[in-house]
Write a protein that holds these residues in place. Structure first.
Motif, PDB file in Angstrom:
ATOM      1  N   UNK A 113      45.720 113.457  62.144  1.00  0.00           N
ATOM      2  CA  UNK A 113      46.212 112.551  63.185  1.00  0.00           C
ATOM      3  C   UNK A 113      45.068 111.766  63.824  1.00  0.00           C
ATOM      4  N   UNK A 114      43.963 112.445  64.060  1.00  0.00           N
ATOM      5  CA  UNK A 114      42.814 111.777  64.680  1.00  0.00           C
ATOM      6  C   UNK A 114      42.289 110.661  63.781  1.00  0.00           C
ATOM      7  N   UNK A 115      42.148 110.953  62.491  1.00  0.00           N
ATOM      8  CA  UNK A 115      41.644 109.950  61.549  1.00  0.00           C
ATOM      9  C   UNK A 115      42.631 108.790  61.437  1.00  0.00           C
ATOM     10  N   UNK A 116      43.916 109.106  61.305  1.00  0.00           N
ATOM     11  CA  UNK A 116      44.924 108.042  61.223  1.00  0.00           C
ATOM     12  C   UNK A 116      44.893 107.165  62.470  1.00  0.00           C
ATOM     13  N   UNK A 117      44.759 107.802  63.626  1.00  0.00           N
ATOM     14  CA  UNK A 117      44.725 107.057  64.879  1.00  0.00           C
ATOM     15  C   UNK A 117      43.512 106.109  64.892  1.00  0.00           C
ATOM     16  N   UNK A 118      42.361 106.618  64.506  1.00  0.00           N
ATOM     17  CA  UNK A 118      41.141 105.800  64.510  1.00  0.00           C
ATOM     18  C   UNK A 118      41.236 104.632  63.536  1.00  0.00           C
ATOM     19  N   UNK A 119      41.784 104.888  62.349  1.00  0.00           N
ATOM     20  CA  UNK A 119      41.807 103.853  61.321  1.00  0.00           C
ATOM     21  C   UNK A 119      42.982 102.899  61.461  1.00  0.00           C
ATOM     22  N   UNK A 120      44.098 103.383  61.932  1.00  0.00           N
ATOM     23  CA  UNK A 120      45.256 102.503  62.055  1.00  0.00           C
ATOM     24  C   UNK A 120      45.099 101.554  63.247  1.00  0.00           C
ATOM     25  N   UNK A 121      44.417 101.999  64.302  1.00  0.00           N
ATOM     26  CA  UNK A 121      44.243 101.111  65.451  1.00  0.00           C
ATOM     27  C   UNK A 121      43.323  99.949  65.064  1.00  0.00           C
ATOM     28  N   UNK A 122      42.369 100.229  64.188  1.00  0.00           N
ATOM     29  CA  UNK A 122      41.424  99.192  63.775  1.00  0.00           C
ATOM     30  C   UNK A 122      42.130  98.072  63.013  1.00  0.00           C
ATOM     31  N   UNK A 123      43.139  98.450  62.236  1.00  0.00           N
ATOM     32  CA  UNK A 123      43.786  97.475  61.372  1.00  0.00           C
ATOM     33  C   UNK A 123      44.670  96.488  62.136  1.00  0.00           C
ATOM     34  N   UNK A 124      45.044  96.836  63.355  1.00  0.00           N
ATOM     35  CA  UNK A 124      45.976  95.974  64.085  1.00  0.00           C
ATOM     36  C   UNK A 124      45.284  94.828  64.795  1.00  0.00           C
TER      37      UNK A 124
END
Length: 124
Positions: A113-124
Motif C-alpha cells: 500500500x505504501x509503495x502504491x500510494x507513493x507511485x500512484x500519487x506521482x502519476x496524477x
C-alpha cells in the motif's frame, strides 16, 4: 501507460525475491541488488521511481547508498527497511530524504500500500 520502476536493495535473497514477486504482480518493473555498488549501477542505468532500501547491508550501508541515490537523482523516492529499531539511523535517513521506513518483519500488505500510494500519487 508507463510502468513504474521499483528497485529492491537487500542482502537477504529471500526478501528480494518476495518483494520482486509482490511488486511485479502489482504491475511494476522490478530490479534487485544485493549490495550498494549494484544498487547504484541500477539507479544510474534504470532511474527507478522508488527504491526499497535495507538499512544494514554489508559494505556500503543504507544511509550511504541513500546519500548517493539522492545525489544522482533527488526525485527518486526511497523507503527504508530496517531489522532493528535504530532510531538515530532512521532519523538520519529521514533527514537525507527517505519517505518512511518499515521494520522487519514487515507487513507485506502495508508495504504494498505504501509503495502504491507513493507511485500512484506521482502519476496524477
Amino acid at each position: 501507460m508507463i510502468k513504474h520502476k521499483v528497485l529492491i536493495v537487500d542482502d537477504q535473497n529471500g526478501i528480494r525475491i518476495l518483494l520482486m514477486e509482490v511488486f511485479s504482480s502489482e504491475g511494476y518493473e522490478t530490479f534487485q541488488a544485493a549490495n550498494g555498488r549494484i544498487a547504484l549501477d541500477i539507479v544510474k542505468s534504470q532511474a527507478p521511481d522508488l527504491v526499497l532500501l535495507d538499512m544494514k547491508i554489508p559494505g556500503m550501508d543504507g544511509l550511504e547508498i541513500l546519500k548517493h541515490i539522492k545525489q544522482m537523482n533527488p526525485e527518486i523516492k526511497v523507503i527504508m527497511m530496517t531489522a532493528y529499531g535504530e532510531l538515530d539511523m532512521i532519523k538520519e535517513a529521514t533527514d537525507l530524504g527517505a519517505l518512511m521506513h518499515f521494520t522487519k518483519p514487515f507487513d507485506i500488505d502495508e508495504m504494498r500500500m505504501a509503495v502504491n500510494m507513493q507511485l500512484r500519487t506521482k502519476a496524477m
